[in-house]
Design a protein around this motif. Structure first.
Motif, PDB file in Angstrom:
ATOM      1  N   GLU A 162      29.660  12.737   7.484  1.00  0.00           N
ATOM      2  CA  GLU A 162      29.367  11.560   6.652  1.00  0.00           C
ATOM      3  C   GLU A 162      29.325  10.284   7.496  1.00  0.00           C
ATOM      4  O   GLU A 162      28.409   9.472   7.379  1.00  0.00           O
ATOM      5  CB  GLU A 162      30.429  11.425   5.558  1.00  0.00           C
ATOM      6  N   THR A 163      30.308  10.127   8.373  1.00  0.00           N
ATOM      7  CA  THR A 163      30.363   8.944   9.239  1.00  0.00           C
ATOM      8  C   THR A 163      29.179   8.926  10.194  1.00  0.00           C
ATOM      9  O   THR A 163      28.566   7.882  10.413  1.00  0.00           O
ATOM     10  CB  THR A 163      31.679   8.918  10.043  1.00  0.00           C
ATOM     11  N   ALA A 164      28.862  10.077  10.760  1.00  0.00           N
ATOM     12  CA  ALA A 164      27.726  10.159  11.688  1.00  0.00           C
ATOM     13  C   ALA A 164      26.429   9.768  10.986  1.00  0.00           C
ATOM     14  O   ALA A 164      25.648   8.980  11.507  1.00  0.00           O
ATOM     15  CB  ALA A 164      27.616  11.569  12.267  1.00  0.00           C
ATOM     16  N   VAL A 165      26.221  10.306   9.797  1.00  0.00           N
ATOM     17  CA  VAL A 165      25.004  10.009   9.037  1.00  0.00           C
ATOM     18  C   VAL A 165      24.947   8.528   8.681  1.00  0.00           C
ATOM     19  O   VAL A 165      23.911   7.872   8.832  1.00  0.00           O
ATOM     20  CB  VAL A 165      24.915  10.893   7.767  1.00  0.00           C
TER      21      VAL A 165
ATOM     22  N   GLU B 282      22.394   3.155   9.841  1.00  0.00           N
ATOM     23  CA  GLU B 282      22.472   1.742  10.237  1.00  0.00           C
ATOM     24  C   GLU B 282      21.865   1.508  11.613  1.00  0.00           C
ATOM     25  O   GLU B 282      21.927   0.408  12.139  1.00  0.00           O
ATOM     26  CB  GLU B 282      23.924   1.241  10.191  1.00  0.00           C
ATOM     27  N   GLY B 283      21.312   2.557  12.213  1.00  0.00           N
ATOM     28  CA  GLY B 283      20.577   2.389  13.454  1.00  0.00           C
ATOM     29  C   GLY B 283      21.287   2.831  14.718  1.00  0.00           C
ATOM     30  O   GLY B 283      20.783   2.586  15.810  1.00  0.00           O
TER      31      GLY B 283
ATOM     32  N   CYS C 289      27.272  -2.393  13.748  1.00  0.00           N
ATOM     33  CA  CYS C 289      25.944  -1.849  14.041  1.00  0.00           C
ATOM     34  C   CYS C 289      24.901  -2.459  13.095  1.00  0.00           C
ATOM     35  O   CYS C 289      23.835  -2.897  13.524  1.00  0.00           O
ATOM     36  CB  CYS C 289      25.980  -0.328  13.896  1.00  0.00           C
ATOM     37  N   LYS C 290      25.246  -2.529  11.824  1.00  0.00           N
ATOM     38  CA  LYS C 290      24.349  -3.091  10.813  1.00  0.00           C
ATOM     39  C   LYS C 290      24.022  -4.557  11.119  1.00  0.00           C
ATOM     40  O   LYS C 290      22.857  -4.971  11.085  1.00  0.00           O
ATOM     41  CB  LYS C 290      25.012  -2.977   9.438  1.00  0.00           C
ATOM     42  N   GLN C 291      25.052  -5.330  11.464  1.00  0.00           N
ATOM     43  CA  GLN C 291      24.839  -6.752  11.745  1.00  0.00           C
ATOM     44  C   GLN C 291      24.051  -6.968  13.035  1.00  0.00           C
ATOM     45  O   GLN C 291      23.209  -7.863  13.113  1.00  0.00           O
ATOM     46  CB  GLN C 291      26.178  -7.491  11.783  1.00  0.00           C
ATOM     47  N   ILE C 292      24.315  -6.148  14.034  1.00  0.00           N
ATOM     48  CA  ILE C 292      23.562  -6.252  15.292  1.00  0.00           C
ATOM     49  C   ILE C 292      22.090  -5.931  15.047  1.00  0.00           C
ATOM     50  O   ILE C 292      21.205  -6.636  15.520  1.00  0.00           O
ATOM     51  CB  ILE C 292      24.171  -5.325  16.365  1.00  0.00           C
ATOM     52  N   HIS C 293      21.822  -4.873  14.283  1.00  0.00           N
ATOM     53  CA  HIS C 293      20.429  -4.496  14.037  1.00  0.00           C
ATOM     54  C   HIS C 293      19.702  -5.476  13.124  1.00  0.00           C
ATOM     55  O   HIS C 293      18.472  -5.550  13.170  1.00  0.00           O
ATOM     56  CB  HIS C 293      20.340  -3.057  13.520  1.00  0.00           C
TER      57      HIS C 293
ATOM     58  N   GLN D 259      19.948  -8.601  13.572  1.00  0.00           N
ATOM     59  CA  GLN D 259      19.525  -9.618  14.542  1.00  0.00           C
ATOM     60  C   GLN D 259      18.524  -9.071  15.552  1.00  0.00           C
ATOM     61  O   GLN D 259      17.614  -9.775  15.982  1.00  0.00           O
ATOM     62  CB  GLN D 259      20.739 -10.140  15.325  1.00  0.00           C
ATOM     63  N   GLN D 260      18.750  -7.828  15.967  1.00  0.00           N
ATOM     64  CA  GLN D 260      17.940  -7.235  17.039  1.00  0.00           C
ATOM     65  C   GLN D 260      17.755  -5.745  16.753  1.00  0.00           C
ATOM     66  O   GLN D 260      18.524  -4.913  17.220  1.00  0.00           O
ATOM     67  CB  GLN D 260      18.648  -7.451  18.374  1.00  0.00           C
ATOM     68  N   PRO D 261      16.721  -5.391  15.988  1.00  0.00           N
ATOM     69  CA  PRO D 261      16.524  -4.005  15.542  1.00  0.00           C
ATOM     70  C   PRO D 261      16.425  -2.964  16.658  1.00  0.00           C
ATOM     71  O   PRO D 261      16.757  -1.808  16.450  1.00  0.00           O
ATOM     72  CB  PRO D 261      15.223  -4.064  14.743  1.00  0.00           C
ATOM     73  N   GLU D 262      15.974  -3.374  17.844  1.00  0.00           N
ATOM     74  CA  GLU D 262      15.792  -2.412  18.942  1.00  0.00           C
ATOM     75  C   GLU D 262      17.060  -2.175  19.765  1.00  0.00           C
ATOM     76  O   GLU D 262      17.063  -1.346  20.675  1.00  0.00           O
ATOM     77  CB  GLU D 262      14.674  -2.895  19.875  1.00  0.00           C
ATOM     78  N   GLN D 263      18.138  -2.890  19.454  1.00  0.00           N
ATOM     79  CA  GLN D 263      19.367  -2.775  20.248  1.00  0.00           C
ATOM     80  C   GLN D 263      19.926  -1.352  20.191  1.00  0.00           C
ATOM     81  O   GLN D 263      20.058  -0.771  19.124  1.00  0.00           O
ATOM     82  CB  GLN D 263      20.429  -3.750  19.731  1.00  0.00           C
TER      83      GLN D 263
END
Length: 128
Positions: A88-91, A96-97, A66-70, A72-76
């Motif tokens: 914790e995982t959800a937060v 990370e978007g 998710c971090k790497q995709i965002h 490259q493309q923040p709106e994805q």
């Protein structure tokens, strides 16, 4: 209008197949990937409306994906799926978007609802 294209990422073949079959029956175009690195390669080749990714995977987990995709493309739109739900995982995913969070096992209705909600939010953003 073209079909909504979804990238399904899960290291478990059974879950990947189940998810992709469900989404195809709902009318979406689906591409699958068995790992984070494979998903990034698919993401570089094609545009997707939604990325649906498992969190717990070897090599690269869904949150890192998710971090790497965002980057490259923040709106994805990225929706994370997990069999090990925790606040914790959800937060961490949301930081990370990630747009949403689905827990396994999910029903077909739950998955369709989450996808429809994310697409509706995107449409509202685009309209504004």
């Amino acid at each position: 209008m073209s079909k909504t294209r979804i990238l399904v990422v899960d290291d478990e073949r059974g879950i990947r197949t189940l998810s992709s079959d469900l989404l195809r029956r709902a009318g979406y175009e689906v591409v699958t990937a068995a790992s984070g690195p494979e998903a990034l390669a698919r993401f570089a080749e094609t545009e997707f409306d939604i990325v649906l990714s498992d969190i717990k995977m070897p090599e690269m987990d869904g949150i890192e994906l998710c971090k790497q995709i965002h980057a490259q493309q923040p709106e994805q739109i990225v929706i994370l799926v997990t069999g090990y739900p925790s606040l914790e995982t959800a937060v961490q995913g949301m930081k990370e978007g990630a747009r949403d969070y689905v827990t396994k096992p999910f029903t077909p209705d739950e998955m369709r609802l989450v996808i429809a909600r994310a697409l509706k939010e995107r449409q509202l953003q685009d309209d504004n």
